[in-house]
Write an enzyme that holds these catalytic residues in place. Structure first.
Site, PDB file in Angstrom:
ATOM      1  N   GLY A  14      28.682  71.207  54.480  1.00 30.89           N
ATOM      2  CA  GLY A  14      27.862  72.430  54.415  1.00 30.89           C
ATOM      3  C   GLY A  14      26.441  72.180  53.961  1.00 30.89           C
ATOM      4  N   SER A  16      23.477  72.592  55.806  1.00 32.93           N
ATOM      5  CA  SER A  16      22.334  73.146  56.548  1.00 32.93           C
ATOM      6  C   SER A  16      21.529  74.142  55.730  1.00 32.93           C
ATOM      7  CB  SER A  16      22.798  73.790  57.864  1.00 32.93           C
ATOM      8  OG  SER A  16      23.784  74.773  57.613  1.00 32.93           O
ATOM      9  N   ARG A  17      22.171  74.789  54.754  1.00 28.91           N
ATOM     10  CA  ARG A  17      21.466  75.819  53.976  1.00 28.91           C
ATOM     11  C   ARG A  17      21.819  75.680  52.491  1.00 28.91           C
ATOM     12  NH1 ARG A  17      23.434  80.554  54.504  1.00 28.91           N
ATOM     13  NH2 ARG A  17      25.303  80.048  55.684  1.00 28.91           N
ATOM     14  N   VAL A  66      34.739  73.004  58.340  1.00 32.24           N
ATOM     15  CA  VAL A  66      35.709  72.377  57.438  1.00 32.24           C
ATOM     16  C   VAL A  66      36.893  73.294  57.124  1.00 32.24           C
ATOM     17  CG1 VAL A  66      34.041  70.790  56.399  1.00 32.24           C
ATOM     18  CG2 VAL A  66      34.462  73.021  55.316  1.00 32.24           C
ATOM     19  N   SER A 142      32.610  76.913  40.742  1.00 33.48           N
ATOM     20  CA  SER A 142      31.791  78.077  40.413  1.00 33.48           C
ATOM     21  C   SER A 142      32.021  78.432  38.952  1.00 33.48           C
ATOM     22  CB  SER A 142      32.174  79.276  41.284  1.00 33.48           C
ATOM     23  OG  SER A 142      31.593  80.451  40.745  1.00 33.48           O
ATOM     24  N   TYR A 155      38.114  84.203  45.977  1.00 39.39           N
ATOM     25  CA  TYR A 155      37.102  83.157  45.776  1.00 39.39           C
ATOM     26  C   TYR A 155      37.310  82.439  44.443  1.00 39.39           C
ATOM     27  CZ  TYR A 155      32.376  81.271  44.953  1.00 39.39           C
ATOM     28  OH  TYR A 155      31.295  80.459  44.668  1.00 39.39           O
ATOM     29  N   LYS A 159      38.211  78.507  43.586  1.00 40.00           N
ATOM     30  CA  LYS A 159      37.319  77.666  42.770  1.00 40.00           C
ATOM     31  C   LYS A 159      38.029  77.170  41.506  1.00 40.00           C
ATOM     32  CE  LYS A 159      33.520  77.749  45.247  1.00 40.00           C
ATOM     33  NZ  LYS A 159      33.085  76.531  45.952  1.00 40.00           N
ATOM     34  N   ILE A 188      22.520  80.518  41.445  1.00 37.68           N
ATOM     35  CA  ILE A 188      21.442  79.654  41.931  1.00 37.68           C
ATOM     36  C   ILE A 188      20.676  80.403  43.018  1.00 37.68           C
ATOM     37  CG2 ILE A 188      20.912  77.429  43.022  1.00 37.68           C
ATOM     38  CD1 ILE A 188      22.260  77.202  40.211  1.00 37.68           C
TER      39      ILE A 188
HETATM   40  P1  NDP Z   1      25.214  79.196  51.489  1.00 38.57           P
HETATM   41  O1  NDP Z   1      26.006  80.281  52.118  1.00 38.57           O
HETATM   42  O2  NDP Z   1      23.775  79.420  51.205  1.00 38.57           O
HETATM   43  O3  NDP Z   1      25.340  77.863  52.358  1.00 38.57           O
HETATM   44  C1  NDP Z   1      26.600  77.409  52.709  1.00 38.57           C
HETATM   45  C2  NDP Z   1      26.463  76.168  53.557  1.00 38.57           C
HETATM   46  O4  NDP Z   1      27.787  75.718  53.866  1.00 38.57           O
HETATM   47  C3  NDP Z   1      25.770  76.434  54.871  1.00 38.57           C
HETATM   48  O5  NDP Z   1      25.088  75.281  55.285  1.00 38.57           O
HETATM   49  C4  NDP Z   1      26.947  76.733  55.803  1.00 38.57           C
HETATM   50  O6  NDP Z   1      26.665  76.442  57.164  1.00 38.57           O
HETATM   51  C5  NDP Z   1      27.975  75.776  55.276  1.00 38.57           C
HETATM   52  N1  NDP Z   1      29.347  76.199  55.559  1.00 38.57           N
HETATM   53  C6  NDP Z   1      29.958  77.338  55.180  1.00 38.57           C
HETATM   54  N2  NDP Z   1      31.217  77.356  55.647  1.00 38.57           N
HETATM   55  C7  NDP Z   1      31.399  76.209  56.336  1.00 38.57           C
HETATM   56  C8  NDP Z   1      32.476  75.644  57.055  1.00 38.57           C
HETATM   57  N3  NDP Z   1      33.631  76.281  57.181  1.00 38.57           N
HETATM   58  N4  NDP Z   1      32.295  74.444  57.641  1.00 38.57           N
HETATM   59  C9  NDP Z   1      31.127  73.778  57.525  1.00 38.57           C
HETATM   60  N5  NDP Z   1      30.067  74.257  56.864  1.00 38.57           N
HETATM   61  C10 NDP Z   1      30.199  75.461  56.278  1.00 38.57           C
HETATM   62  O7  NDP Z   1      26.019  78.825  50.146  1.00 38.57           O
HETATM   63  P2  NDP Z   1      25.449  78.344  48.728  1.00 38.57           P
HETATM   64  O8  NDP Z   1      24.468  77.278  48.917  1.00 38.57           O
HETATM   65  O9  NDP Z   1      25.095  79.546  47.929  1.00 38.57           O
HETATM   66  O10 NDP Z   1      26.794  77.759  48.078  1.00 38.57           O
HETATM   67  C11 NDP Z   1      27.139  76.385  48.207  1.00 38.57           C
HETATM   68  C12 NDP Z   1      28.339  76.116  47.326  1.00 38.57           C
HETATM   69  O11 NDP Z   1      28.041  76.459  45.983  1.00 38.57           O
HETATM   70  C13 NDP Z   1      29.570  76.936  47.708  1.00 38.57           C
HETATM   71  O12 NDP Z   1      30.730  76.170  47.507  1.00 38.57           O
HETATM   72  C14 NDP Z   1      29.525  78.092  46.727  1.00 38.57           C
HETATM   73  O13 NDP Z   1      30.786  78.669  46.500  1.00 38.57           O
HETATM   74  C15 NDP Z   1      28.984  77.389  45.486  1.00 38.57           C
HETATM   75  N6  NDP Z   1      28.356  78.302  44.542  1.00 38.57           N
HETATM   76  C16 NDP Z   1      27.134  78.869  44.814  1.00 38.57           C
HETATM   77  C17 NDP Z   1      26.516  79.683  43.892  1.00 38.57           C
HETATM   78  C18 NDP Z   1      25.156  80.268  44.107  1.00 38.57           C
HETATM   79  O14 NDP Z   1      24.667  80.949  43.216  1.00 38.57           O
HETATM   80  N7  NDP Z   1      24.502  80.046  45.245  1.00 38.57           N
HETATM   81  C19 NDP Z   1      27.186  80.022  42.631  1.00 38.57           C
HETATM   82  C20 NDP Z   1      28.454  79.392  42.443  1.00 38.57           C
HETATM   83  C21 NDP Z   1      29.011  78.548  43.374  1.00 38.57           C
HETATM   84  P3  NDP Z   1      26.733  77.604  58.287  1.00 38.57           P
HETATM   85  O15 NDP Z   1      25.554  78.483  58.043  1.00 38.57           O
HETATM   86  O16 NDP Z   1      26.678  76.859  59.551  1.00 38.57           O
HETATM   87  O17 NDP Z   1      28.045  78.328  58.063  1.00 38.57           O
END
Ligand code: NDP
Length: 249
Positions: A14, A16-17, A66, A142, A155, A159, A188
């Site tokens: 994951g 890309s973002r 995934v 998380s 969720y 986690k 974040i």
């Molecule tokens: P985003 O939604 O901003 O980014 C998620 C990334 O994962 C994207 O690149 C997305 O790609 C990819 N992704 C999602 N599902 C799949 C999949 N099934 N297969 C492959 N790629 C996938 O998430 P965050 O950056 O906010 O979060 C990242 C991690 O941190 C997560 O595990 C989240 O639970 C954890 N987290 C985040 C927090 C926050 O405040 N941001 C707080 C606590 C935990 P695509 O767009 O192609 O789906």
């Protein structure tokens, strides 16, 4: 000067973002060769490829969901074909939804568990033959899992389970010299904040200004830093840990 991850081969799911993208770019900047995956094509993927090209190194950005076992297995094959070994694996890909527990369907439960938890099981298992002594697995958990969050029982269940998976694997894989840890983010600020209405983003910033010791949200770079530390040799005697990166929430 030698970079902290010079020559290491790292898989980040994951990428890309958001946080994953930050980890990918930070790892590449620290001298690692990175393989990452995403689900949806688009500008985020294209711009990541462009940025990685600029940083030099042997990087690969591939489509793999995934949440699907067969695609995880193919991702592990890609890691073997491209790198031959892995020094680090970061299980970052995750999804979240906000649903009252009484309305949580089996389908929604399964999607969240599959992407946040089952994917980590399968990624680690399938890449294990590529990892040797000194390798490091970082699972992105998380901070909310320990506290509990209304409307996110699925969720937080996933986690929290990540911690049990991590503790057990730290013990099982420790004798092979493989370390396994969790990084548990607080809130974040990713580019998802840019996409939400300004009022809601400001509301979240104000809430976490009150809730955290540091009186603010975290940045992607502040989350990537601890992940890079755990991937690196400087963390060589740390395993089974959950590192909260939450500004003192
Ligand atoms: P985003 O939604 O901003 O980014 C998620 C990334 O994962 C994207 O690149 C997305 O790609 C990819 N992704 C999602 N599902 C799949 C999949 N099934 N297969 C492959 N790629 C996938 O998430 P965050 O950056 O906010 O979060 C990242 C991690 O941190 C997560 O595990 C989240 O639970 C954890 N987290 C985040 C927090 C926050 O405040 N941001 C707080 C606590 C935990 P695509 O767009 O192609 O789906």
């Amino acid at each position: 000067m030698q970079k902290s991850l010079q020559g290491k081969k790292i898989l980040v799911t994951g990428g890309s973002r958001g946080i994953g993208r930050g980890i990918v770019l930070a790892a590449a900047g620290a001298g690692a060769d990175v393989l990452t995956c995403y689900r949806h094509e688009g500008e985020a993927v294209d711009s990541l490829v462009r940025e990685l090209k600029k940083s030099g190194g042997d990087h690969h950005v591939v489509r793999a969901d995934v949440g699907r076992i067969s695609e995880v297995d193919q991702l592990a094959v890609t890691a073997r074909e491209r790198f031959g070994r892995l020094d680090g694996v970061v299980n970052n890909a995750g999804v979240i939804s906000h649903i009252p527990f009484g309305e949580l369907t089996v389908q929604e439960w399964s999607e969240v568990i599959d992407t946040n938890l089952t994917a980590a099981y399968r990624v680690i298992q399938q890449t294990l033959p590529l990892m040797g002594a000194g390798a490091s697995v970082v699972n992105i958990g998380s901070r909310g899992a320990a506290a509990g969050i209304p409307l996110r029982a699925h969720y937080t269940a996933a986690k929290a389970a990540m911690i049990g998976l991590t503790r057990s694997l730290a013990r099982e894989l420790g004798p092979k010299g493989i370390r396994v840890n969790v990084v548990a983010p607080g809130v974040i600020e990713t580019e998802a904040f840019d996409a939400m209405p300004a009022e809601r983003a400001e509301g979240l910033r104000a809430t976490y200004a009150r809730k955290t010791a540091l009186a603010r949200l975290g940045t992607v770079a502040e989350l990537a830093g601890p992940v890079l530390f755990l991937l690196g040799d400087g963390a060589g005697y740390i395993t089974g840990e959950t590192l909260n990166v939450d500004g003192g929430i």
